[in-house]
Design a protein around this motif. Structure first.
Motif: not given
Length: 678
Positions: A102-114
């Protein structure tokens, strides 16, 4: 569900020392919603390792902190607690991995509103679909007998109702009465722990009384209850001796449209229409009567049903009424004992009912899932499930995520407890997932004693199969060792066991015993190879499933006659020989790899299931494989003519030539000069 069990399936391997340190940190912060937040670290740890006692009816006001301290003290070094710790370590490891994802998803996601994007585009449309599928009326009923086993004994021994008492022994408790539950005594608890709880919390004033189980008595009383309930719903389902799922809609339709019709006449009408699979003799209730009138009538009717059960059997029951069985199951626990609870079908009132609930109230969410949801997302209440729906969708497998999504809005398929097939729904074998018998006993390692125990269990199961006229193909053995490790072995036969004594193909009970013993030998042999000590067993169980329906024998004969009268199947001359060949008339898939047909079936996940052929009496176009009914020869011939016109043939030949040229080029050896000139 059933329900289904949606607890995560974790490995039992222990973690490294570093991971165990993390496990301690998780235990110290993880406190289920059912636990008092003022508890000490030791009792928090105990709560994380044990089933939440307060989830049972009659245990809402218990002294949880003191009970946990006693349980941890008395069983802290037992084999059960050692295994619970191992499982907990793996849970902690999985929680850490999911938090990292979950932390990686938040840090790597280009869209922070995923999260909001996933909710808007994927999750919320599905929620709206579920909401539009809700039934407009609350007529789904779950009836739950109150402390059923011990209540059966109280009929002959009334004094047991006023003292702490339970069914079982010092090894394991099957159920306890409401007096014993005030001391934290519950089902699936070792009897010696129950005795200690009662003695200490009562300060020696009371002791726990044990009653020997009597399954003949339980079956007889359960049959009496079922006979009464079937008067109101001939299609009711009982998946255990003490719980029934009913739909009151058909009964109410007849009763409210025919106010002068007696109960006996309504019952006769329901049995007749049930056999004809036609319950639409009247207008739908919500079109003919106001919802308030219908809901008042269903509550009054259920009250009278529960009173009738009590008058005839002497046993009390509680019930829940809702628009689906998930909500009705939860509601059946609200006014125990001897009460009922109604959940209004309107969307807002459903949310008012489910959102404040602890997630453990949802059937299918157990201790491991509860800890995982809290550890990863901080989820304690059903409302939290809804608020964190994007995280759940991202972290969990689709089946688990969809189950949790439905639970978060209090939705389930209103028919899921009533039909598992679209045809012949009156056949009990279709609805029944499996039938099993198991027994817990003091740990034994003698092979002859184990075989004798297993034979007794299997013969008891044969009797049940014979009474229900069920013909299983799959046999599963369950073995729980003294270390509480659980082993399972399964085998599936091509032909079913038939225990009908009037049948010419009847199986001997010894046949099933031999299969069970061979599975036990396999489990022991595999365990011995692992070198994990003596094969000491505390529980044995045998389960039969994958039932053959009685129509299958006639179906096979009809299929043979139909094949004999039909022309040979037309095969597509352009189909690749490497693909499975489909017989046009029977839709039977012929596997090109013969090893697939000989797959070992010693594990439940590898069970082979015989699927009856579909699309009988159909034939496919040899050019495009479009399927036509075999009696529409004119349409088929016209279609084949269009497929075989000159332009189509030219295009096929051209495509085949190009494809052949490309394959030939790929096979040519290339030189270094080819590389630079390409």
């Amino acid at each position: 569900m059933s329900a289904a069990a949606c607890d995560l399936d974790y490995d039992d391997d222990s973690c490294s020392s570093h991971e165990f340190d993390f496990a301690k940190q998780v235990d110290e912060t993880y406190v289920p919603a059912t636990v008092n937040t003022k508890t000490t670290t030791a009792t928090k740890t105990a709560s994380a390792l044990m089933v939440a006692a307060s989830a049972k009816a009659g245990m809402e006001d218990i002294d949880r902190e003191r009970i946990n301290a006693i349980l941890l003290r008395e069983s802290g070094n037992s084999s059960f607690m050692e295994r619970q710790r191992k499982m907990d370590e793996n849970s902690n490891k999985r929680i850490l991995e999911m938090k990292q994802r979950l932390a990686e998803k938040d840090s790597n996601a280009s869209n922070q509103n995923w999260r909001s994007d996933m909710e808007r585009n994927v999750i919320d449309p599905q929620i709206e679909k579920y909401r539009t599928q809700r039934r407009p009326l609350s007529t789904s009923v779950v009836i739950d007998m109150d402390s059923f086993f011990i209540s059966c004994h109280i009929l002959d021994q009334p004094h047991l109702a006023h003292i702490p008492a339970c069914v079982g022994g010092t090894s394991m408790i099957s159920t306890s009465n409401y007096v014993a539950r005030k001391y934290g005594v519950r089902a699936a608890m070792p009897g010696y722990l129950g005795s200690t709880l009662v003695k200490e919390i009562s300060e020696g004033k009371e002791t726990l009384t044990f009653v020997k189980s009597d399954f003949k008595l339980y079956k007889r009383k359960s049959a009496e209850v079922k006979a009464i309930l079937e008067e109101y719903d001939p299609k009711l389902k009982m998946y255990s001796l003490d719980e029934a799922y009913m739909d009151m809609m058909p009964y109410l339709e007849v009763k409210m449209n025919n106010t002068t019709m007696a109960h006996e006449a309504i019952t006769k009408h329901l049995n007749t229409t049930a056999s004809n699979n036609n319950l639409k003799a009247h207008l739908p209730l919500h079109e003919a009567f106001p919802d308030s009138t219908i809901h008042t009538d269903v509550q009054n009717l259920l009250n009278s049903i529960r009173q009738k059960v009590k008058d005839i059997t002497g046993l009390s029951c509680s019930a829940g009424i809702a628009s689906n069985f998930l909500l009705a199951k939860i509601a059946s626990d609200f006014n125990k004992p001897d009460g009922q609870y109604f959940v209004d079908p309107t969307e807002q009132l459903i949310q008012d009912f489910v959102q404040p609930l602890s997630i453990r109230k949802v059937n299918g969410i157990g201790r491991v899932m509860e800890k995982t949801l809290y550890g990863v997302c901080g989820i304690e209440k059903v409302k939290d499930l809804f608020d964190k729906r994007a995280e759940i969708q991202y972290l969990f497998k689709p089946a688990t995520a969809n189950f949790l999504l439905r639970a978060s809005i209090g939705y389930s398929d209103c028919n899921k407890h009533r039909e598992d097939s679209v045809e012949d729904e009156d056949d009990e074998a279709i609805h029944r997932k499996g039938i099993s018998h198991e027994r817990t006993f003091s740990p034994i390692s003698s092979w002859s004693d184990l075989c004798n125990r297993l034979e007794m269990i299997t013969l008891s199961l044969v009797q049940d199969l014979r009474e229900r006229n069920l013909m299983p193909k799959t046999v599963t053995l369950k073995v729980k060792l003294a270390s509480f490790d659980l082993l399972t072995r399964a085998v599936t036969r091509n032909t079913a066991f038939v225990f009908d004594q009037n049948s010419t193909q009847s199986s001997s009970p010894q046949d099933l015993v031999d299969v069970a013993v061979s599975l036990l030998k396999e489990a022991k042999r595999d365990r011995d190879k692992m070198g994990k000590g003596r094969f000491t067993v505390r529980l044995l169980g045998v389960r039969c499933s994958n039932f053959q329906l009685h129509k299958e024998t006639q179906f096979s004969l009809d299929k043979f006659r139909q094949k004999a009268s039909q022309p040979p199947p037309i095969l597509n001359p352009y189909a690749s020989p490497k693909r499975d060949v489909v017989a046009a008339n029977s839709n039977e898939v012929v596997a090109t790899n013969s090893t697939n047909c000989l797959a070992k079936t010693s594990h439940p996940k590898e069970e082979a299931k015989d699927t009856p052929p579909r699309n009988l009496g159909k034939i496919s176009c040899p050019m495009c494989n479009r399927v036509f009914p075999s009696d529409q020869n004119h349409a088929l011939n016209a279609h084949i003519d269009s497929c075989l016109n000159a332009s189509t043939v030219r295009e096929l030949c051209k495509a085949e030539t190009v494809s052949a040229d490309e394959r030939a080029k790929k096979k040519q050896k290339r030189t270094l000069n080819d590389f630079f000139t390409a």
